[in-house]
Design a protein around this motif. Structure first.
Motif, mmCIF file in Angstrom:
data_model
loop_
_atom_site.group_PDB
_atom_site.id
_atom_site.type_symbol
_atom_site.label_atom_id
_atom_site.label_comp_id
_atom_site.label_asym_id
_atom_site.label_seq_id
_atom_site.Cartn_x
_atom_site.Cartn_y
_atom_site.Cartn_z
ATOM 1 N N HIS A 191 83.415 43.405 39.578
ATOM 2 C CA HIS A 191 82.674 42.610 38.893
ATOM 3 C C HIS A 191 82.463 43.111 37.569
ATOM 4 C CE1 HIS A 191 81.711 41.343 43.109
ATOM 5 N NE2 HIS A 191 81.170 40.420 42.498
ATOM 6 N N LEU A 192 82.105 42.180 36.539
ATOM 7 C CA LEU A 192 81.608 42.475 35.180
ATOM 8 C C LEU A 192 80.862 41.666 34.817
ATOM 9 C CD1 LEU A 192 82.158 43.753 32.552
ATOM 10 C CD2 LEU A 192 83.916 41.940 31.885
ATOM 11 N N ALA A 193 79.402 42.235 34.342
ATOM 12 C CA ALA A 193 78.236 41.392 34.127
ATOM 13 C C ALA A 193 77.755 40.696 35.298
ATOM 14 C CB ALA A 193 78.433 40.397 32.889
ATOM 15 N N GLY A 194 77.961 41.349 36.500
ATOM 16 C CA GLY A 194 77.649 40.680 37.620
ATOM 17 C C GLY A 194 78.442 39.590 38.161
ATOM 18 N N MET A 195 79.552 39.149 37.558
ATOM 19 C CA MET A 195 80.298 38.189 37.838
ATOM 20 C C MET A 195 81.729 38.706 38.396
ATOM 21 S SD MET A 195 79.487 35.434 34.739
ATOM 22 C CE MET A 195 79.757 36.621 33.631
ATOM 23 N N PRO A 196 82.544 37.948 39.370
ATOM 24 C CA PRO A 196 83.636 38.240 39.896
ATOM 25 C C PRO A 196 84.853 38.489 38.716
ATOM 26 C CG PRO A 196 82.870 36.581 41.087
ATOM 27 C CD PRO A 196 82.037 36.648 40.062
ATOM 28 N N TYR A 197 85.389 39.541 38.507
ATOM 29 C CA TYR A 197 86.428 39.851 37.591
ATOM 30 C C TYR A 197 87.520 40.236 38.321
ATOM 31 C CZ TYR A 197 88.580 42.384 33.676
ATOM 32 O OH TYR A 197 89.723 43.000 32.837
ATOM 33 N N LEU A 198 88.459 39.245 38.389
ATOM 34 C CA LEU A 198 89.944 39.310 38.925
ATOM 35 C C LEU A 198 91.074 39.184 38.334
ATOM 36 C CD1 LEU A 198 88.967 37.147 42.048
ATOM 37 C CD2 LEU A 198 89.524 39.453 42.101
ATOM 38 N N ASP A 199 90.854 39.917 36.864
ATOM 39 C CA ASP A 199 91.768 39.597 35.909
ATOM 40 C C ASP A 199 92.814 40.988 36.276
ATOM 41 O OD1 ASP A 199 89.334 38.478 34.442
ATOM 42 O OD2 ASP A 199 90.652 38.468 32.752
ATOM 43 N N LYS A 200 92.340 41.597 37.013
ATOM 44 C CA LYS A 200 93.375 42.967 37.755
ATOM 45 C C LYS A 200 92.905 43.353 38.978
ATOM 46 C CE LYS A 200 95.948 43.747 33.825
ATOM 47 N NZ LYS A 200 95.591 42.607 33.173
ATOM 48 N N PRO A 201 93.800 43.742 40.005
ATOM 49 C CA PRO A 201 93.335 44.220 40.986
ATOM 50 C C PRO A 201 92.390 45.470 41.121
ATOM 51 C CG PRO A 201 95.822 43.827 41.015
ATOM 52 C CD PRO A 201 95.323 43.671 39.570
ATOM 53 N N PRO A 202 92.227 45.876 42.303
ATOM 54 C CA PRO A 202 90.980 46.837 42.230
ATOM 55 C C PRO A 202 91.303 48.484 42.370
ATOM 56 C CG PRO A 202 91.136 46.136 44.273
ATOM 57 C CD PRO A 202 92.345 45.578 43.519
ATOM 58 N N ALA A 203 92.670 48.840 42.296
ATOM 59 C CA ALA A 203 92.809 50.116 42.508
ATOM 60 C C ALA A 203 92.473 51.056 41.313
ATOM 61 C CB ALA A 203 94.220 50.374 42.730
ATOM 62 N N PHE A 204 92.577 50.739 40.028
ATOM 63 C CA PHE A 204 92.157 51.378 38.889
ATOM 64 C C PHE A 204 90.669 51.733 38.879
ATOM 65 C CE2 PHE A 204 90.808 51.779 34.574
ATOM 66 C CZ PHE A 204 91.311 53.123 34.215
ATOM 67 N N PHE A 205 89.735 50.547 39.260
ATOM 68 C CA PHE A 205 88.437 50.697 39.412
ATOM 69 C C PHE A 205 87.911 51.488 40.706
ATOM 70 C CE2 PHE A 205 89.479 46.282 37.716
ATOM 71 C CZ PHE A 205 89.271 46.403 36.370
ATOM 72 N N TRP A 206 88.694 51.571 41.640
ATOM 73 C CA TRP A 206 88.302 52.468 42.908
ATOM 74 C C TRP A 206 88.301 53.831 42.145
ATOM 75 C CZ3 TRP A 206 92.686 50.174 46.636
ATOM 76 C CH2 TRP A 206 92.239 48.931 47.126
ATOM 77 N N ALA A 207 89.391 54.181 41.411
ATOM 78 C CA ALA A 207 89.470 55.663 41.065
ATOM 79 C C ALA A 207 88.322 56.078 39.993
ATOM 80 C CB ALA A 207 91.040 56.078 40.528
ATOM 81 N N THR A 208 88.318 54.947 39.128
ATOM 82 C CA THR A 208 87.177 55.265 37.935
ATOM 83 C C THR A 208 85.802 55.054 38.528
ATOM 84 O OG1 THR A 208 88.748 54.168 36.453
ATOM 85 C CG2 THR A 208 86.489 54.436 35.672
ATOM 86 N N ALA A 209 85.679 54.404 39.546
ATOM 87 C CA ALA A 209 84.470 54.187 40.133
ATOM 88 C C ALA A 209 83.837 55.614 40.936
ATOM 89 C CB ALA A 209 84.176 53.193 41.247
ATOM 90 N N LEU A 210 84.933 56.333 41.489
ATOM 91 C CA LEU A 210 84.948 57.481 42.066
ATOM 92 C C LEU A 210 84.555 58.665 40.811
ATOM 93 C CD1 LEU A 210 84.655 59.684 44.409
ATOM 94 C CD2 LEU A 210 87.369 59.756 44.342
ATOM 95 N N ALA A 211 85.195 58.627 39.737
ATOM 96 C CA ALA A 211 85.038 59.720 38.808
ATOM 97 C C ALA A 211 83.429 59.616 38.274
ATOM 98 C CB ALA A 211 85.799 59.397 37.738
ATOM 99 N N ILE A 212 82.852 58.268 37.936
ATOM 100 C CA ILE A 212 81.800 58.086 37.603
ATOM 101 C C ILE A 212 80.728 58.528 38.673
ATOM 102 C CG2 ILE A 212 79.946 55.983 37.218
ATOM 103 C CD1 ILE A 212 82.399 54.503 36.071
ATOM 104 N N ARG A 213 80.811 58.254 40.081
ATOM 105 C CA ARG A 213 80.106 58.922 40.968
ATOM 106 C C ARG A 213 79.858 60.382 40.937
ATOM 107 N NH1 ARG A 213 78.771 56.352 46.187
ATOM 108 N NH2 ARG A 213 78.202 54.202 45.783
#
Length: 547
Positions: free
Chosen positions: A54-76
């Motif tokens: 999601h971006l700005a609360g809206m679905p963001y499907l420009d790219k699949p989620p794997a990169f965001f999985w890794a980055t979300a973990l780093a942010i946690r």
């Protein structure tokens, strides 16, 4: 491969990783790409939806989620900081270097491993993108694992665990950037088969358990995303893939020579100063197993380089980052050419001339062109131009000394100096440029003004939301502020499902403490509000008192 051969390559990879981390923490995130990718990952880490970014609360499907999985973990782990957002790229770069070193140690020895790692780490494009929050460095890791494993298969035979690693790389690559990973896998293997004039590089594609892995994991996510957003297959395959390649609808068209030029400039100076003609020098006849092993690896590496250049030259969508996966196989070939210990004068003379010309340009121009590019104060441009010019002239003297003494080792070391010199002396200008393109100044101003909910009117800075640690409220006026092609093209469908979050222009936002508008049309401040920030992109107003 002996364990005692690893310490020096590991030390070199560790040094490169430390440099990536230093660079990652030194500069603010750059909008739109870095700020957007970081904010998508932050929203995933907070919202917990691992299927649909999601971006700005809206679905963001420009790219699949794997990169965001890794980055979300780093942010946690590290919080919403530039280092956290860039950590996956830095780790992917280090693992790419390790994969290259592993192949070199298996095929030749420590000398080739050190040269390959050093050349790739010193390539300016690789060094910069190792500290950049974008998908292409993790994709480069996947492509590198694939082609290095393929090279080993040709020399050592097929093994189930190696093929499992190859298909795991394909699966992860698809989950990172979609069908382009399949293009790299199929196109690179086909090019290698054509160069080697045999079918062996294509045999791994017939391993059906691997395709089950791709279908089960990458296909499984695709099915889940399609169930929630039925338009996604059309967007992913027709618009994001076919249109991007065959039409100019994404406004990323470049001349035919763009990708070869990026590859050459992105690997300076060794792209020009490597003794390429010696790539086969000293090789034993093909019947020698060691020589055959190296020639197979060269064929695979060259196949993936040529595929990348040809594929993205023909594509109507061209960006500098697209050729990044071609850099590791190119560094392999350059390292093999430098691995010949015979002395050469012309590479060292090329280095001396190149560094000397650049150094003189920096000193004569007094850093004016650097200042213009970075939009930094004139004094910073002069100081940086002087420091950069003197450092480059020093490197030119080393190149000249290597030519006069015919010492190939000194010439090779000189090829590694450009990126450290440019990044070290150019840091003030890089920081100044990043600040003009980043949401960090706005985020700092909002925090200094007391923080609180933010209302964006006809503009949006995802990097600002990322650093503030919370999303703002968007007011829809036009579509210039939208940085997502998916959201732009399918906002009607999102609105019908309640997934479109921006408000109408006249809708109130109770509790908003800051209003952000584009600097090109700031308008009058709301009644009872005062300006708290103004730069080339945004103007911000804060409420004078708590309502």
């Amino acid at each position: 491969m002996r364990a005692r051969a690893w310490p020096l390559p590991l030390a070199l990879v560790s040094l490169a990783f430390a440099a990536s981390l230093l660079l990652a923490g030194a500069l603010p995130l750059i909008d739109p790409d870095e700020g957007r990718n970081a904010e998508v990952a932050r929203e995933m880490s907070v919202g917990g939806d691992l299927v649909i970014p999601h971006l700005a609360g809206m679905p963001y499907l420009d790219k699949p989620p794997a990169f965001f999985w890794a980055t979300a973990l780093a942010i946690r782990l590290l919080g919403p900081t530039p280092l956290a957002a860039r950590l996956p790229a830095a780790l992917a770069a280090a693992l790419t270097l390790l994969a290259l070193a592993h192949l070199a140690l298996r095929q030749s020895g420590r000398r080739l491993a050190l040269r390959a790692v050093a050349l790739l780490a010193a390539a300016p494009l690789f060094a910069v993108l190792s500290a950049y929050c974008i998908f292409d460095m993790p994709l480069t890791l996947c492509v590198t694992v694939l082609w290095t494993a393929l090279a080993r298969e040709l020399s050592e035979g097929a093994l189930p665990r190696r093929r499992a690693a190859m298909f795991a790389a394909v699966t992860l690559g698809v989950l990172l950037k979609g069908p382009v990973m399949l293009a790299w896998a199929l196109g690179g293997s086909l090019a290698a088969a054509l160069l080697l004039r045999r079918r062996d590089p294509l045999r791994w594609l017939a391993w059906w358990p691997g395709w089950l892995m791709v279908a089960g994991l990458a296909g499984g996510w695709f099915a889940l995303a399609t169930a929630r957003h039925p338009e996604y297959p059309h967007y992913a395959f027709v618009e994001e893939t076919f249109e991007r390649l065959s039409r100019g609808t994404f406004h990323r068209e470049q001349p035919w020579w763009f990708m070869p030029a990026v590859l050459i400039i992105g690997t300076l100076p060794w792209s020009l100063a490597t003794p390429w003609r010696d790539l086969r020098a000293g090789a034993s006849p093909v019947r020698d197993p060691a020589s055959r092993r190296m020639l197979d690896a060269h064929g695979v590496a060259l196949g993936f380089v040529l595929f990348g250049v040809v594929f993205f030259t023909l594509s109507h969508s061209k960006l500098v980052t697209y050729c990044l996966p071609a850099l590791p196989p190119l560094a392999w070939l350059a390292a093999a050419a430098w691995n010949d210990p015979r002395p050469h004068r012309w590479p060292a003379l090329m280095l001396a001339g190149l560094f000397g010309a650049l150094g003189v340009a920096c000193l004569v121009g007094r850093g004016g062109w650097l200042q213009a590019l970075s939009q930094a104060p004139a004094s910073s441009g002069v100081e940086t131009g002087r420091a950069l010019g003197l450092a480059l002239l020093g490197a030119a003297m080393l190149g000249l000394a290597a030519a006069m003494t015919r010492r190939p080792g000194l010439a090779f070391v000189t090829t590694l100096l450009f990126a450290p010199i440019a990044l070290g002396t150019g840091r003030p200008l890089a920081a100044a440029y990043a600040a003009t393109q980043s949401g960090a100044p706005l985020a700092h101003a909002i925090a200094a003004a007391g923080g609180g909910p933010v209302r964006y009117e006809a503009c949006y800075s995802p990097g600002t939301d990322y650093l503030l640690g919370h999303g703002g409220t968007l007011v829809a006026t036009g579509d210039a502020w939208i940085t997502s092609n998916y959201q732009l093209r399918y906002r009607a469908a999102l609105a019908a499902r309640g997934g479109w979050t921006p408000l109408a222009a006249d809708a109130p936002t109770p509790g908003a403490r800051v209003v952000v508008r584009p600097a090109s049309s700031p308008g009058d401040p709301p009644a009872g509000w005062t300006e708290c920030f103004h730069d080339r992109r945004f103007v911000a107003f804060r409420a004078d008192a708590t309502p």
